[in-house]
Design an enzyme around this catalytic site. Sequence first.
Site, PDB file in Angstrom:
ATOM      1  N   LYS A 129       0.850  -1.196   0.000  1.00  0.00           N
ATOM      2  CA  LYS A 129       0.000   0.000   0.000  1.00  0.00           C
ATOM      3  C   LYS A 129       0.882   1.242   0.000  1.00  0.00           C
ATOM      4  O   LYS A 129       1.004   1.960   0.988  1.00  0.00           O
ATOM      5  CB  LYS A 129      -0.944  -0.031   1.195  1.00  0.00           C
ATOM      6  N   LYS A 161      -4.530 -14.534  -1.064  1.00  0.00           N
ATOM      7  CA  LYS A 161      -5.479 -13.780  -0.250  1.00  0.00           C
ATOM      8  C   LYS A 161      -6.894 -14.319  -0.457  1.00  0.00           C
ATOM      9  O   LYS A 161      -7.104 -15.269  -1.212  1.00  0.00           O
ATOM     10  CB  LYS A 161      -5.373 -12.294  -0.588  1.00  0.00           C
ATOM     11  N   GLU A 190      -3.392 -16.194   3.365  1.00  0.00           N
ATOM     12  CA  GLU A 190      -4.227 -15.459   4.318  1.00  0.00           C
ATOM     13  C   GLU A 190      -5.381 -16.333   4.767  1.00  0.00           C
ATOM     14  O   GLU A 190      -6.028 -16.993   3.943  1.00  0.00           O
ATOM     15  CB  GLU A 190      -4.745 -14.192   3.638  1.00  0.00           C
ATOM     16  N   ASP A 211      -5.652 -12.877   9.383  1.00  0.00           N
ATOM     17  CA  ASP A 211      -6.302 -11.634   8.977  1.00  0.00           C
ATOM     18  C   ASP A 211      -7.399 -11.228   9.944  1.00  0.00           C
ATOM     19  O   ASP A 211      -8.368 -11.977  10.156  1.00  0.00           O
ATOM     20  CB  ASP A 211      -6.887 -11.798   7.566  1.00  0.00           C
TER      21      ASP A 211
END
Length: 287
Positions: A129, A161, A190, A211
């Site tokens: 990010k 993910k 994840e 997560d």
Amino acid sequence: MLSLDDRLRAALAEDIGRGDATTLATIPATQHARAEFLLKERGVLSGLEVATRVFALVDPSVTVTWTAQDGAARERGPIGTVTGPARSLLTGERLALNLMQRLSGVATHTRRHSDALGGGHTRLLDTRKTTPLWRDLEKAAVRHGGGVNHRAGLDDGILIKDNHVAAAGSIREAIARARDHSYLLKIECEVPDLAGLEEALHAGADRVLLDNMNDDLLAQAVQVRNRLAPHVTLEASGNMTVQRLPYVAASGVDYVSAGGLTHSAPALDISLNFIPLPETPLTEESQ
């Protein structure tokens, strides 16, 4: 990937356009100046070398001297000087400061998070990010602040993910496909809960990303990992605030990742204060 110089040239072109109208109108070409970089709040520095490169691209005759270095934690005060043709200093000022303030903000924000972990087993990771085209600089700032870099891009690690799992049909199937595709890259997956963790461990994941689990679940996840696959590392992610990090570290996870290190870091306040020098002729080399 574009080189740093190419990106800096593009950024300068965006800012300067057809020419620095104000500086050209008000500053004689023969005027030299010295300016002082002033850190106006306590923080961790990053981007100093990048700022030096900005001024070199504007005008190779400009000289930048630092009294600090990237990664240094400093109190308020001077951190360096830049000397050369006044026009060149003024033209490069904004881009140099923008990058220093942004990168030092990331480094400072990272240091706060890293310190909150308490210096124990758990390490702090960044994420993807980041600002497009400036990822390498922001990840360097994370290192300056005491963090550890996660993937630099999509090509240097497999991170399965929730959407990959949904498309593949299950955690086990996604990991199996990833293993068949590449036996060289580490596989991280994840998971949202302890059942997902067990599935990922049985399927052969190298690392599992926990997560959005609360602190109690994180501690239980560590116990499950220790029982089933103690060689697998665990990464906690989601809603990682500075206040929460000591409790996350106490759970025993190996890593904690926080996108906020880069996407929510406030800029560090740094200014450039000019000290005009007597008007002097420029040499042919500096022109």
